[in-house]
Design an enzyme around this catalytic site. Structure first.
Site, PDB file in Angstrom:
ATOM      1  N   ASP A   1       0.868  -1.202   0.001  1.00 56.08           N
ATOM      2  CA  ASP A   1       0.073  -0.127  -0.001  1.00 56.08           C
ATOM      3  C   ASP A   1       0.936   1.206   0.114  1.00 56.08           C
ATOM      4  O   ASP A   1       2.116   1.222   0.389  1.00 56.08           O
ATOM      5  CB  ASP A   1      -0.781  -0.115   1.343  1.00 56.08           C
ATOM      6  CG  ASP A   1      -1.635   1.320   1.750  1.00 56.08           C
ATOM      7  OD1 ASP A   1      -2.331   1.858   0.656  1.00 56.08           O
ATOM      8  OD2 ASP A   1      -1.271   1.943   2.494  1.00 56.08           O
TER       9      ASP A   1
ATOM     10  N   ASP B   1      -0.046   5.150   0.763  1.00 57.42           N
ATOM     11  CA  ASP B   1      -0.223   6.178   1.652  1.00 57.42           C
ATOM     12  C   ASP B   1      -0.360   5.464   3.326  1.00 57.42           C
ATOM     13  O   ASP B   1      -1.099   4.624   3.518  1.00 57.42           O
ATOM     14  CB  ASP B   1      -1.464   6.831   1.625  1.00 57.42           C
ATOM     15  CG  ASP B   1      -1.125   7.681   0.157  1.00 57.42           C
ATOM     16  OD1 ASP B   1      -0.026   8.122  -0.130  1.00 57.42           O
ATOM     17  OD2 ASP B   1      -2.161   7.752  -0.693  1.00 57.42           O
TER      18      ASP B   1
ATOM     19  N   GLN C   1      -6.957   5.789  -4.817  1.00 56.05           N
ATOM     20  CA  GLN C   1      -6.832   7.210  -4.937  1.00 56.05           C
ATOM     21  C   GLN C   1      -8.193   7.893  -5.538  1.00 56.05           C
ATOM     22  O   GLN C   1      -8.302   8.386  -6.455  1.00 56.05           O
ATOM     23  CB  GLN C   1      -5.564   7.364  -6.261  1.00 56.05           C
ATOM     24  CG  GLN C   1      -4.301   7.033  -5.547  1.00 56.05           C
ATOM     25  CD  GLN C   1      -3.860   7.792  -4.340  1.00 56.05           C
ATOM     26  OE1 GLN C   1      -4.081   8.978  -4.383  1.00 56.05           O
ATOM     27  NE2 GLN C   1      -3.070   7.282  -3.446  1.00 56.05           N
TER      28      GLN C   1
ATOM     29  N   ARG D   1     -11.509  -0.942  -5.881  1.00 61.72           N
ATOM     30  CA  ARG D   1     -11.186  -0.291  -4.722  1.00 61.72           C
ATOM     31  C   ARG D   1     -11.188  -1.332  -3.476  1.00 61.72           C
ATOM     32  O   ARG D   1     -12.157  -2.013  -3.347  1.00 61.72           O
ATOM     33  CB  ARG D   1     -12.274   0.815  -4.433  1.00 61.72           C
ATOM     34  CG  ARG D   1     -11.985   1.463  -3.005  1.00 61.72           C
ATOM     35  CD  ARG D   1     -13.409   2.579  -2.930  1.00 61.72           C
ATOM     36  NE  ARG D   1     -13.042   3.071  -1.821  1.00 61.72           N
ATOM     37  CZ  ARG D   1     -12.110   4.004  -1.228  1.00 61.72           C
ATOM     38  NH1 ARG D   1     -11.423   4.800  -2.175  1.00 61.72           N
ATOM     39  NH2 ARG D   1     -12.201   4.488  -0.151  1.00 61.72           N
TER      40      ARG D   1
END
Length: 203
Positions: free
Chosen positions: A26, A28, A70, A114
């Site tokens: 991942d 962030d 995002q 997602r």
């Protein structure tokens, strides 16, 4: 990531006995400090140990990838170009990575990519030419774990201040940081040389 943190992971089915063929990260909160909907490369700050972790993975001969929600694109807060420029900066500071895959959709669209859905993981594995079951995803929230396991991959949770307590409690062996997670993988025996891979396709 800072979004969609309500999911709780089911207990893992058991450890993979060999090193993975590919390690997915991942972005962030795992590789870099989370700046919500960041479109500015100058605001990219690596998490401590991230660059060493990726270096060790690459030196061990495993493929690397980044998977990331995002939704700022779908929300009208970011452009694809801004996300790509941030990703390039992460590549410069921590990578290089073999593949980048991100979901640009608004959370309400119900897209298959997602997290906690498996699309990002399966797409990254396809682009790397490996099976999802030969991948490990390292992430900081329960949705990362759920996405990996839904795809048939392994997951290692690396909690931070934004990880929900129930997400941590759901994991038998969360790692204290991304470098520790990688060292855990490197402690395993290497994959047999005859592990089958899928045909690589262009990223």
């Amino acid at each position: 990531m800072t979004e969609h943190r309500r999911s709780q992971s089911p207990p893992p089915t058991g450890p993979i006995p060999f090193r993975p063929v590919a390690v997915l990260f991942d972005r962030d909160g795992t590789l870099v400090h989370d700046v919500p909907h960041n479109g500015d490369p100058e605001r990219v700050r690596p998490v401590r140990g991230a660059a060493e972790a990726v270096r060790l993975v690459r030196e061990a001969g495993m493929s690397t990838g980044v998977v990331s929600n995002q939704s700022g694109i779908g929300r009208g807060l970011l452009s694809h170009d801004e996300v790509r420029r941030v990703n390039i900066r992460v590549d410069e500071l921590i990578g290089p990575f073999d593949v980048w895959v991100y979901c640009p959709h608004h959370p309400d669209t119900g897209c298959p990519c997602r997290t906690p859905r498996p699309g990002l993981v399966t797409d990254a594995a396809r682009r790397l030419g490996v099976r999802p079951s030969d991948c490990v995803l390292i992430g900081d929230v329960g949705d990362d774990v759920l996405a990996a396991r839904a795809a048939g991959a392994e997951a290692i949770l690396v909690p931070n201040g934004a990880t929900l307590p129930e997400e941590i409690a759901a994991e038998a062996e969360p790692a204290p940081d991304v470098l520790s997670a990688v060292l855990r993988l490197l402690a395993r025996p290497a994959q047999p040389q005859d592990v089958p891979r899928t045909d690589r396709r262009p990223a």
